[in-house]
Scaffold this motif. Structure first.
Motif, PDB file in Angstrom:
ATOM      1  N   ALA A 140       0.825  -1.204   0.000  1.00 25.26           N
ATOM      2  CA  ALA A 140       0.000   0.000   0.000  1.00 25.26           C
ATOM      3  C   ALA A 140       0.865   1.263   0.000  1.00 25.26           C
ATOM      4  O   ALA A 140       0.538   2.255  -0.659  1.00 25.26           O
ATOM      5  N   GLN A 141       1.951   1.245   0.755  1.00 20.28           N
ATOM      6  CA  GLN A 141       2.876   2.370   0.746  1.00 20.28           C
ATOM      7  C   GLN A 141       3.953   2.202  -0.311  1.00 20.28           C
ATOM      8  O   GLN A 141       4.346   3.151  -0.995  1.00 20.28           O
ATOM      9  N   GLY A 142       4.447   0.961  -0.454  1.00 24.10           N
ATOM     10  CA  GLY A 142       5.627   0.730  -1.272  1.00 24.10           C
ATOM     11  C   GLY A 142       5.415   0.952  -2.747  1.00 24.10           C
ATOM     12  O   GLY A 142       6.269   1.531  -3.429  1.00 24.10           O
ATOM     13  N   VAL A 143       4.269   0.507  -3.293  1.00 26.90           N
ATOM     14  CA  VAL A 143       4.052   0.624  -4.738  1.00 26.90           C
ATOM     15  C   VAL A 143       3.995   2.085  -5.179  1.00 26.90           C
ATOM     16  O   VAL A 143       4.735   2.500  -6.081  1.00 26.90           O
ATOM     17  N   PRO A 144       3.112   2.923  -4.596  1.00 23.71           N
ATOM     18  CA  PRO A 144       3.091   4.324  -5.049  1.00 23.71           C
ATOM     19  C   PRO A 144       4.390   5.061  -4.769  1.00 23.71           C
ATOM     20  O   PRO A 144       4.769   5.954  -5.538  1.00 23.71           O
TER      21      PRO A 144
END
Length: 431
Positions: free
Chosen positions: A197-201
């Motif tokens: 949830a944080q890592g991709v964007p």
């Protein structure tokens, strides 16, 4: 001492995930045949897989393609074999043999080895358990052997890391699966929802900033085998993932190539940057050819370290309750229904106040040899740091050398198979 030529014996290999099958089982079975010969009447090699959270479901099919292996059983049949000793195809077992552990729970070879009356050999990458009942250990590092009870320390032999052998092959290969004219950057945002949830964007935004400064860069994201492409893409969609805005990240759409085109799927950001998605797992041949990787904490850092790939380790904290994968009691509390979020916030705030190393290479070296970036990370600042490393290849070379020093030299596969050969000989002598 090697096994007598007249003895008919079995080597039963226990393994589990895609990385273990590809980078541990494959070189070990090749070396078993090289050292002990290809006479199947004398030596039969079986592979039994245990369930694994990171499994792709293709592990049995991969193992069946190894010509050195005589028979394979998939993970779906594991527990009946563990509990009752019966395989799905009612395999027979020879009187003498060795159970070799190459992934899973180290208690499994103890149960199975004692039932079959076989010698037990365990490869220990991080630890080595049950020394009272295990005959031999081949361990990756000195500290594992040093922690062994004195009464059993003679069973431990430091052989090095099996991944180092696989890495040596990958580093020496003449062809790369990636286009050689580009400067490839690997993006490893994790495999669990809390990290993705944080890592991709975040990594997409970093890639956009970095590409503006260095247009020769191209980006590849190895997709975890437990994750479908639509599942991955939803973490880049602000309509489905509100963290995209919270973290000031970049959104993207999934682009699927026409069937039969030979192109790879990719994520295309709003600004037109395309990130190639690599769906073959494990993607060690891809990662080995990356100049730099941006990764979250966890097993990724160990795999990259073993491959000697320079990395930057990212732990964004904009969503303070996202990290819930702690071991033991903290992990149980953080995942309780209803109150888990509160416990996660408290545990993570306590953790962040403590100064400690997070990446496996740094933990093993007891110093920061790869940078760890912790806090409310801003994509532009991380991209600037990455650009600095890429502009100083001598710094990346130093980081690569230190990683390889930490993981040791190759030769672990040969040493482990020599241990197995000695235990086969012991099995024959005592039979």
């Amino acid at each position: 001492m090697v096994a007598e030529k007249s003895a008919a014996m079995d080597v039963l290999i226990l393994s589990n995930g895609p990385g273990e099958v590809t980078t541990w089982v494959r070189p070990v079975v090749r070396e078993l045949r090289r050292q002990l010969g290809d006479d199947r009447d004398r030596l039969r090699i079986s592979v039994i897989l245990a369930p694994c959270n990171n499994a792709s479901g293709q592990e049995a099919a991969i193992a069946r393609r190894f010509p050195e292996v005589d028979r394979v059983q998939g993970a779906e049949h594991f527990f009946p074999f563990l509990l009752a000793g019966k395989t799905a195809e009612s395999w027979d077992w020879r009187d003498r043999g060795v159970v070799l552990f190459l992934g899973g729970d180290q208690f499994f070879p103890v149960v199975i080895g004692k039932r079959l009356g076989y010698r037990i050999v365990i490869y220990g990458e991080w630890d080595a358990r049950w020394p009272r009942w295990v005959d031999r250990f081949g361990v990756a590092r000195e500290d594992i052997a040093a922690r062994a009870p004195k009464a059993y320390r003679h069973k431990y032999q430091v052989i090095g890391n099996l991944m180092s052998d696989a890495a040596a092959v990958l580093r020496d290969q003449s062809e790369s699966p990636l286009s050689p004219e580009a400067e490839w950057i690997g993006l490893l945002p994790g495999s669990k929802a809390a990290k993705l949830a944080q890592g991709v964007p975040l990594v997409l935004a970093i890639a956009e900033h970095l590409h503006r400064d260095r247009p020769q860069t191209r980006f590849v994201l190895p997709v975890a085998p437990t994750l479908s492409l639509p599942e991955l893409a939803r973490f880049a969609d602000p309509q489905q993932n509100p963290i995209v805005k919270l973290i000031a990240g970049s959104s993207a759409q999934l682009i699927l190539p026409p069937e039969g085109s030979g192109d790879r799927p990719r994520l295309r950001t709003e600004n037109g940057l395309e990130v190639e998605l690599w769906t073959t797992s494990p993607a060690y041949d891809v990662l080995a050819n990356c100049r730099l990787c941006l990764t979250t904490v966890g097993a990724n850092t160990a795999e990259l370290g073993s491959l000697g790939v320079p990395m930057m380790v990212l732990l964004p904290t904009q969503q303070i309750d996202a990290m819930r994968s702690w071991d033991g009691l903290p992990g149980l509390l953080a995942n309780l229904p209803g109150v888990g979020t509160l416990f996660a916030v408290l545990i993570n705030r306590w953790f962040l106040r403590r100064s400690r190393l997070l990446a496996w290479p740094n933990i093993l070296a007891s110093e920061e040899i790869v940078p760890e970036l912790l806090g409310e990370l801003k994509a532009e600042e991380v991209a600037a740091k990455a650009a600095h490393y890429l502009s100083h290849p001598e710094t990346l070379a130093t980081m690569r050398d230190r990683l390889l020093q930490v993981w040791g030299q190759s030769g672990a596969v040969t040493k482990l198979v020599h241990i197995v050969a000695e235990e086969l000989a012991q099995s024959t002598a005592s039979g």
